[in-house]
Design a protein around this motif. Structure first.
Motif, PDB file in Angstrom:
ATOM      1  N   VAL A 114       0.817  -1.213   0.000  1.00  0.00           N
ATOM      2  CA  VAL A 114       0.000   0.000   0.000  1.00  0.00           C
ATOM      3  C   VAL A 114       0.850   1.262   0.000  1.00  0.00           C
ATOM      4  CG1 VAL A 114      -2.022  -1.073   1.027  1.00  0.00           C
ATOM      5  CG2 VAL A 114      -0.262  -0.118   2.520  1.00  0.00           C
ATOM      6  N   SER A 115       2.098   1.151   0.474  1.00  0.00           N
ATOM      7  CA  SER A 115       3.015   2.292   0.423  1.00  0.00           C
ATOM      8  C   SER A 115       4.438   1.772   0.444  1.00  0.00           C
ATOM      9  CB  SER A 115       2.789   3.245   1.602  1.00  0.00           C
ATOM     10  OG  SER A 115       3.045   2.589   2.838  1.00  0.00           O
TER      11      SER A 115
ATOM     12  N   THR B  33      10.235   4.195   3.313  1.00  0.00           N
ATOM     13  CA  THR B  33      11.331   5.164   3.194  1.00  0.00           C
ATOM     14  C   THR B  33      12.404   4.903   4.247  1.00  0.00           C
ATOM     15  OG1 THR B  33      10.127   6.724   4.601  1.00  0.00           O
ATOM     16  CG2 THR B  33       9.845   6.935   2.211  1.00  0.00           C
TER      17      THR B  33
ATOM     18  N   HIS C  91       2.927  -1.119   5.691  1.00  0.00           N
ATOM     19  CA  HIS C  91       3.211  -1.018   4.265  1.00  0.00           C
ATOM     20  C   HIS C  91       2.440  -2.047   3.430  1.00  0.00           C
ATOM     21  CE1 HIS C  91       6.983   0.915   5.938  1.00  0.00           C
ATOM     22  NE2 HIS C  91       6.527   1.829   5.104  1.00  0.00           N
TER      23      HIS C  91
ATOM     24  N   LYS D  97       6.790  -0.129  -6.842  1.00  0.00           N
ATOM     25  CA  LYS D  97       5.579   0.672  -6.891  1.00  0.00           C
ATOM     26  C   LYS D  97       4.551   0.093  -5.933  1.00  0.00           C
ATOM     27  CE  LYS D  97       3.807  -1.718 -11.043  1.00  0.00           C
ATOM     28  NZ  LYS D  97       3.292  -1.508 -12.423  1.00  0.00           N
ATOM     29  N   SER D  98       3.664   0.951  -5.493  1.00  0.00           N
ATOM     30  CA  SER D  98       2.620   0.550  -4.561  1.00  0.00           C
ATOM     31  C   SER D  98       1.349   0.177  -5.324  1.00  0.00           C
ATOM     32  CB  SER D  98       2.333   1.676  -3.573  1.00  0.00           C
ATOM     33  OG  SER D  98       1.914   2.844  -4.256  1.00  0.00           O
TER      34      SER D  98
END
Length: 333
Positions: free
Chosen positions: A9-10, A13, A20, A64-65
């Motif tokens: 989903v994300s 970082t 995530h 990529k999410s």
């Protein structure tokens, strides 16, 4: 029927955590002409998947999410529109983290009968193949030489060390706990092992490598690589397999000091590789490793989580050094 999927989903970082990922349910896919429907039985997770999310794996697509988390599975063919692939056949395939996936016939590989099918995700899969070609093609071990393996209790490292012993080498393992070090020496035949979390690691590592290092198989980078560089013998070989110490962070450390000076002065060869470059020789490696496994010379290890929903936790725990051998998620019987 429905198909459960775990999606990204994300993108992380910094350190990866459960937020995530998310699980969604979608209709089960149907195979088209020349395709098969695969039911995921088991998944494996590895450090290279974290490198892919970081964007530091050149062999992976850009991270990529909003997509299903990638991964290799052992699966059962539940429906087939492809000649030569019958319902019920066990295969390995790039199904990702989901219950069902559709693949072209050329994307699946039939599992050889015998033993735990999950071994095709470990010793007979990417982990074992990486260990085999990294050690024998790049390391070029000879009887009596000193071999050091970092992340030695991990999915690749525990296989490398045992194969180096088969080749007649003296083997030093570096791992992250005293328990793992005892496993390496007591169960897997390593000559000695050092805990990199020990407050006396530098001295203990120096003592373990007092005669110098002929081959360093590097799975971690960081401080262990730096220590090995200073103890390499002239014409030694450093096999660069992975940099797990630098994957799960938003601020990877720079490379160790001493490069290229130490390489030049000691005529050291330091080489990276990708196992996919050896695809036309996979059969050779699997045949040899199967002989070693069946004779008891090579003991493949794996630890397990159960349930697709456990995949994120299994992955995060592995990145923190929680695994011994290949980390497997059992999804279905």
């Amino acid at each position: 029927m429905q198909n459960r999927q775990i999606v990204i989903v994300s993108l992380p970082t910094d350190k990866l955590d459960a937020s995530h990922f998310d699980m969604r349910t979608v209709p089960m896919p149907e195979p088209g002409d020349g395709e098969v429907l695969c039911r995921t039985l088991a998944l494996t997770v590895g450090a290279g998947q974290r490198a892919g999310l970081q964007g530091s794996a050149s062999y992976a697509a850009a991270p990529k999410s909003g997509v299903v988390m990638g991964g290799t599975a052992v699966a059962r063919i539940d429906a087939s529109n492809a000649d030569g692939l019958d319902v019920g056949t066990l295969v390995t395939c790039p199904s990702g983290w989901q219950d069902y996936a559709v693949h072209k016939a050329g994307a699946v590989h039939v599992v050889e009968a015998g033993g735990d099918p999950a071994h095709n995700l470990g010793v007979y899969g990417t982990n074992g193949l990486t260990a085999y070609f990294g050690l024998f093609d790049l390391g070029e071990p000879k009887a009596g030489q000193n071999v050091v393996v970092s992340a030695a209790a991990g999915s690749v490292g525990h296989i490398v060390g045992q194969m180096a012993k088969i080749a007649g080498c003296r083997v030093v393992g570096v791992a992250g706990s005293d328990e793992k070090c005892h496993l390496l020496t007591d169960d897997l035949g390593f000559d000695t092992a050092v805990n990199y979390k020990s407050p006396d690691f530098r001295q203990e590592f120096r003592d373990a490598c007092s005669d110098g290092i002929d081959i360093y198989f590097d799975n971690t980078g960081g401080e262990v690589l730096g220590g090995a560089l200073r103890r390499m013998k002239p014409h030694g070989r450093i096999v660069c397999c992975g940099v797990v110490s630098q994957y799960d962070t938003g601020n990877p450390a720079p490379g160790p000091r001493g490069i290229p000076g130490l390489l030049v002065n000691n005529r050291i060869r330091m080489e990276g590789f990708l196992v996919f470059d050896y695809a036309d020789r996979y059969g050779e490696a699997r045949t040899k490793m199967r002989e070693w496994v069946e004779s008891g010379k090579l003991k493949p290890l794996q630890d397990e989580f159960h349930g697709l929903e456990e995949a994120p936790r299994a992955f995060i725990d592995m990145l923190a050094g929680g695994n011994v051998g290949t980390r497997i998620i059992r999804v279905a019987e």
